[in-house]
Design an enzyme around this catalytic site. Structure first.
Site, PDB file in Angstrom:
ATOM      1  N   LYS A  12       0.831  -1.208   0.000  1.00  0.00           N
ATOM      2  CA  LYS A  12       0.000   0.000   0.000  1.00  0.00           C
ATOM      3  C   LYS A  12       0.869   1.264   0.000  1.00  0.00           C
ATOM      4  CE  LYS A  12      -3.866  -2.281   2.323  1.00  0.00           C
ATOM      5  NZ  LYS A  12      -4.767  -2.232   3.502  1.00  0.00           N
ATOM      6  N   PHE A  60     -15.557   3.152   6.965  1.00  0.00           N
ATOM      7  CA  PHE A  60     -14.149   3.277   6.570  1.00  0.00           C
ATOM      8  C   PHE A  60     -13.943   3.251   5.059  1.00  0.00           C
ATOM      9  CE2 PHE A  60     -14.939  -1.265   7.269  1.00  0.00           C
ATOM     10  CZ  PHE A  60     -14.446  -1.821   6.097  1.00  0.00           C
ATOM     11  N   ARG A  88      -1.582 -14.361   3.523  1.00  0.00           N
ATOM     12  CA  ARG A  88      -2.300 -13.792   4.670  1.00  0.00           C
ATOM     13  C   ARG A  88      -1.549 -14.067   5.981  1.00  0.00           C
ATOM     14  NH1 ARG A  88      -6.765 -11.340   3.697  1.00  0.00           N
ATOM     15  NH2 ARG A  88      -7.779 -11.724   5.702  1.00  0.00           N
ATOM     16  N   THR A  94      -5.168  -8.094  10.094  1.00  0.00           N
ATOM     17  CA  THR A  94      -5.531  -6.801   9.512  1.00  0.00           C
ATOM     18  C   THR A  94      -5.459  -5.689  10.554  1.00  0.00           C
ATOM     19  OG1 THR A  94      -6.970  -7.909   7.932  1.00  0.00           O
ATOM     20  CG2 THR A  94      -7.343  -5.562   8.253  1.00  0.00           C
ATOM     21  N   ARG A 105       2.685  -6.834   8.958  1.00  0.00           N
ATOM     22  CA  ARG A 105       1.936  -5.810   9.692  1.00  0.00           C
ATOM     23  C   ARG A 105       2.437  -5.654  11.122  1.00  0.00           C
ATOM     24  NH1 ARG A 105      -3.440  -8.056   6.976  1.00  0.00           N
ATOM     25  NH2 ARG A 105      -3.542  -6.685   5.149  1.00  0.00           N
ATOM     26  N   ASN A 115      -1.867  -0.238   7.112  1.00  0.00           N
ATOM     27  CA  ASN A 115      -1.356  -1.553   7.523  1.00  0.00           C
ATOM     28  C   ASN A 115      -0.440  -2.193   6.478  1.00  0.00           C
ATOM     29  OD1 ASN A 115      -3.202  -2.476   5.649  1.00  0.00           O
ATOM     30  ND2 ASN A 115      -4.482  -3.572   7.116  1.00  0.00           N
ATOM     31  N   HIS A 118      -1.931  -5.556   1.383  1.00  0.00           N
ATOM     32  CA  HIS A 118      -3.213  -6.222   1.141  1.00  0.00           C
ATOM     33  C   HIS A 118      -2.900  -7.613   0.623  1.00  0.00           C
ATOM     34  CE1 HIS A 118      -7.145  -7.229  -0.544  1.00  0.00           C
ATOM     35  NE2 HIS A 118      -6.479  -7.644  -1.613  1.00  0.00           N
TER      36      HIS A 118
END
EC number: 2.7.4.6
Length: 139
Positions: A12, A60, A88, A94, A105, A115, A118
């Site tokens: 991100k 959000f 993941r 998350t 993260r 965070n 993705h």
């Protein structure tokens, strides 16, 4: 059971800005994932609204779209055994307060919004997301 899968992972804007692309890619590759496709792009609002359509109407949603369109991201298709689940796991929870040290993260996220990464949450989501981000890719 082992399944060869592809999944979408995105570094991100905060991760790109902080120079974390190499470290994140290294973590994926060290777990046996292979980079199948990648690009640096500043995503359009239209693309992001399609990508996050299941969150439309949630409080959000708008801040997430604004954040994700605020600068370049590094989008990648990763391939490997149980790739969706593995990405993941490497990414971590998350919510930043739930992310364990040693996960991306846990080590780098500053908030649940910021965070860093993705990862597709299912094989079905991965197919849909890859088609959005890499329409030229034939899987």
């Amino acid at each position: 059971m082992i399944f060869m899968e592809v999944t979408l992972a995105i570094v991100k804007p905060d991760g790109v800005k902080r120079g974390l692309i190499g470290e994140i890619l290294k973590r994926y590759e060290n777990k046996g994932l292979r980079l199948k496709a990648a690009k640096v792009v500043t995503p359009s609002i239209e693309l992001l609204e399609k990508h996050y359509e299941e969150h439309k109407g949630k409080p959000f949603f708008k801040p997430l779209i604004e954040y994700m369109s605020s600068g370049p991201v590094f989008a990648m298709v990763l391939e490997g055994e149980n790739a969706v689940k593995l990405v993941r796991m490497i990414n971590g929870a998350t919510k930043v307060e739930d992310a364990l040290p040693g996960t991306i993260r846990g080590d780098f996220a500053s908030s649940t919004t910021y965070n860093v990464v993705h990862g597709s949450d299912s094989v079905e989501s991965a197919k849909r997301e890859i088609a959005l981000w890499f329409p030229e890719l034939i899987l």
